[in-house]
Design a protein around this motif. Structure first.
Motif, PDB file in Angstrom:
ATOM      1  N   ALA A 180      22.180  30.521  -6.393  1.00  0.00           N
ATOM      2  CA  ALA A 180      21.791  31.925  -6.502  1.00  0.00           C
ATOM      3  C   ALA A 180      21.309  32.255  -7.914  1.00  0.00           C
ATOM      4  CB  ALA A 180      22.972  32.826  -6.114  1.00  0.00           C
ATOM      5  N   VAL A 184      17.846  30.820  -8.546  1.00  0.00           N
ATOM      6  CA  VAL A 184      16.806  31.630  -7.904  1.00  0.00           C
ATOM      7  C   VAL A 184      16.598  32.935  -8.670  1.00  0.00           C
ATOM      8  CG1 VAL A 184      16.188  32.897  -5.809  1.00  0.00           C
ATOM      9  CG2 VAL A 184      17.199  30.614  -5.628  1.00  0.00           C
ATOM     10  N   ASP A 235      24.050  34.131   5.620  1.00  0.00           N
ATOM     11  CA  ASP A 235      23.957  35.310   4.756  1.00  0.00           C
ATOM     12  C   ASP A 235      25.322  35.921   4.506  1.00  0.00           C
ATOM     13  OD1 ASP A 235      22.497  37.568   3.428  1.00  0.00           O
ATOM     14  OD2 ASP A 235      23.535  38.650   5.013  1.00  0.00           O
ATOM     15  N   PHE A 272      26.818  33.938   1.709  1.00  0.00           N
ATOM     16  CA  PHE A 272      25.977  34.067   0.522  1.00  0.00           C
ATOM     17  C   PHE A 272      26.118  35.468  -0.079  1.00  0.00           C
ATOM     18  CE2 PHE A 272      21.453  32.578  -0.922  1.00  0.00           C
ATOM     19  CZ  PHE A 272      21.956  32.327  -2.188  1.00  0.00           C
ATOM     20  N   TYR A 273      26.158  36.486   0.768  1.00  0.00           N
ATOM     21  CA  TYR A 273      26.259  37.888   0.357  1.00  0.00           C
ATOM     22  C   TYR A 273      27.508  38.119  -0.491  1.00  0.00           C
ATOM     23  CZ  TYR A 273      25.879  43.001   1.343  1.00  0.00           C
ATOM     24  OH  TYR A 273      25.747  44.360   1.263  1.00  0.00           O
ATOM     25  N   ARG A 328      27.199  36.369  -3.967  1.00  0.00           N
ATOM     26  CA  ARG A 328      26.271  37.070  -4.856  1.00  0.00           C
ATOM     27  C   ARG A 328      26.922  38.298  -5.472  1.00  0.00           C
ATOM     28  NH1 ARG A 328      22.291  39.089  -1.215  1.00  0.00           N
ATOM     29  NH2 ARG A 328      21.326  40.079  -3.020  1.00  0.00           N
ATOM     30  N   THR A 338      24.362  38.077  -9.282  1.00  0.00           N
ATOM     31  CA  THR A 338      23.063  37.592  -8.785  1.00  0.00           C
ATOM     32  C   THR A 338      22.499  38.503  -7.699  1.00  0.00           C
ATOM     33  OG1 THR A 338      24.238  36.095  -7.274  1.00  0.00           O
ATOM     34  CG2 THR A 338      23.509  35.180  -9.365  1.00  0.00           C
ATOM     35  N   SER A 342      18.212  39.678  -7.531  1.00  0.00           N
ATOM     36  CA  SER A 342      17.091  38.782  -7.240  1.00  0.00           C
ATOM     37  C   SER A 342      16.276  39.288  -6.050  1.00  0.00           C
ATOM     38  CB  SER A 342      17.623  37.376  -6.941  1.00  0.00           C
ATOM     39  OG  SER A 342      16.631  36.586  -6.324  1.00  0.00           O
ATOM     40  N   LEU A 364      16.283  36.868  -2.980  1.00  0.00           N
ATOM     41  CA  LEU A 364      17.592  36.823  -2.334  1.00  0.00           C
ATOM     42  C   LEU A 364      17.883  38.124  -1.586  1.00  0.00           C
ATOM     43  CD1 LEU A 364      19.872  34.966  -4.924  1.00  0.00           C
ATOM     44  CD2 LEU A 364      18.583  34.035  -2.985  1.00  0.00           C
ATOM     45  N   SER A 399      18.307  38.167   2.433  1.00  0.00           N
ATOM     46  CA  SER A 399      19.564  38.709   2.944  1.00  0.00           C
ATOM     47  C   SER A 399      19.304  39.813   3.959  1.00  0.00           C
ATOM     48  CB  SER A 399      20.414  39.233   1.790  1.00  0.00           C
ATOM     49  OG  SER A 399      21.597  39.836   2.268  1.00  0.00           O
TER      50      SER A 399
END
Length: 435
Positions: A42, A45, A161, A164-165, A168, A173, A176, A179, A183
């Motif tokens: 993350a 990116v 997601d 990842f959510y 982040r 992060t 971005s 991203l 998302s």
């Protein structure tokens, strides 16, 4: 390929192939990629960015990490809206039932709070019994019978997601553009929508503070959405002050109920909500133009049809059957309330909106870590708008806290956030529409 090699390539600004991105997303989904590796990816990116093809590949890989809904059996169009997040942004709670009352079907897949912003899902969690993560069969039933369902991601809907959510949120992060794009759109594409309207926030309470950055994000989302076959419009709206006069989960639910019933409607909140509803009705083919869309949305609100839909949605997803009428008895309340008093007379000339959001986090109404438990009762009400005249010793807002130390900290943040002085121009709530 090793996950570390994919991270290295992005760190060194080498282009990632569709296969690289697919492998990274598979690792995020399965857990084979560690939390540290996901965070490093993350951050890489965030620093190096992604081109259009990479962002589209990331979006589609995340969409395909789980189930993809189809709504072919609905008698009307499936449509949704998504906000990039702000302070006092409870628009979804009114918007979904308004659009449903106008003939749309809104399977709204929402998220939890990110950083200083409140999350729609956290607000719905404040309603006792309400199932924010129903199984797919219940989701389909509620959308078909009621017209809308405000829920979170199920384990089978864009699971990449979901993980990842959360990472982040706690690794700085969030900002971005690729991203954020991936998302948002991975969830919306997995939800099987026929069209989407974006609310991209701009200002000192938004992740995209400058208009140019907000316009960049709006362009990225609408472009990737259309490339994936999803018609998408975007509104750029102002977030240089809280949108509602309340910030905090249960408090924003109360604000939404008052909005739906007509007991109280914050002016800027109403303008943004109706503009988004009108745009949704146009993109869904339910109204011929924006003016007609806003007129239809206003009628659904004024006649009480939208409030009725909200009540039915809450009951259908396990909440109280008479929530609109008895909401105050169902929502938890903070142990103490007290005003924040203006230190001088004048006009509210500036608000550091992010700091207002962080004051709610400090009260326990948001998260510092992904696994933090949110206190739904705490927050701020009666937040004054830009341009309002204040008298020394008059209230800037009311704090709702569970102990005096938290209230003291929140009071200091609110006082630091509000500037009082000469009157100044106030930005329009809707800055631009990208269609």
């Amino acid at each position: 390929m090793l996950f570390a090699e994919i991270i290295r390539k992005k760190r060194d600004a080498e282009p990632l192939s569709r296969e690289d991105i697919g492998e990274m997303v598979a690792g995020i989904t399965s857990g084979a990629a560690s939390e540290g590796q996901v965070a490093a990816f993350a951050m890489a990116v965030l620093w190096r960015g992604m081109d259009h093809d990479e962002a589209a590949a990331l979006t589609l890989a995340m969409r395909d990490s789980g189930d993809v809904f189809k709504w072919d059996d609905l008698p009307g169009p499936a449509v949704d809206k998504h906000s990039t997040g702000g302070v006092g942004d409870n628009v979804s709670l009114m918007l979904a039932p308004i659009v449903a009352a106008c003939g749309g079907y809104v399977p709204m897949i929402s998220g939890r709070g990110l950083g200083h912003t409140g999350g729609t899902l956290d607000k719905m969690d404040a309603i006792p019994g309400y199932a924010t993560q129903p199984d797919n069969d219940l989701l389909r039933k509620v959308v078909a019978e009621v017209g809308c369902a405000i829920i979170g991601q199920t384990g089978d809907l864009a699971p990449a997601d979901k993980r990842f959510y959360g990472i982040r949120d706690v690794t700085a992060t969030v900002e971005s553009v690729p991203l954020i794009t991936a998302s948002i759109l991975s969830k919306k594409l997995a939800a099987g929508l026929g069209s989407l309207v974006m609310d991209v926030k701009c200002g000192n309470g938004a992740f995209m503070e400058s208009f140019d950055r907000a316009e960049e994000l709006a362009g990225a989302i609408t472009g990737v959405a259309r490339a994936a076959g999803l018609p998408c419009h975007a509104l750029i709206t102002d977030m240089n002050q809280p949108l509602a006069s309340a910030a905090g989960n249960a408090l924003e639910v109360v604000n939404a109920v008052e909005f739906l019933t007509g007991a109280r409607r914050d002016a800027r909140l109403q303008e943004v909500t109706l503009a988004l509803c009108g745009e949704m009705l146009v993109t869904a083919g339910l109204q011929p133009d924006r003016a007609a869309g806003v007129t239809a949305a206003r009628a659904a609100l004024e006649t009480g049809r939208a409030a009725e839909v909200f009540d039915r949605m809450v009951a259908a997803l396990g909440g109280p059957s008479d929530f609109i009428e008895t909401h105050q008895s169902h929502l938890t309340k903070a142990k103490l309330t007290r005003p924040v008093l203006a230190p001088s007379s004048g006009h509210v000339r500036a608000i550091a909106t992010r700091e207002v959001g962080l004051a709610v986090v400090e009260l326990g109404g948001g998260r510092r870590r992904a696994d933090d438990v949110v206190n739904p009762a705490v927050g701020l009400t009666g937040l004054l708008d830009l341009g309002v005249e204040v008298v020394k010793g008059g209230p800037l807002c009311m704090i709702h806290a569970d102990d005096a130390a938290q209230a003291d900290a929140a009071e200091a943040q609110v006082l630091a956030a509000y500037q009082i002085g000469e009157a100044t121009d106030v930005p329009m709530p809707v800055l631009k529409i990208i269609d």
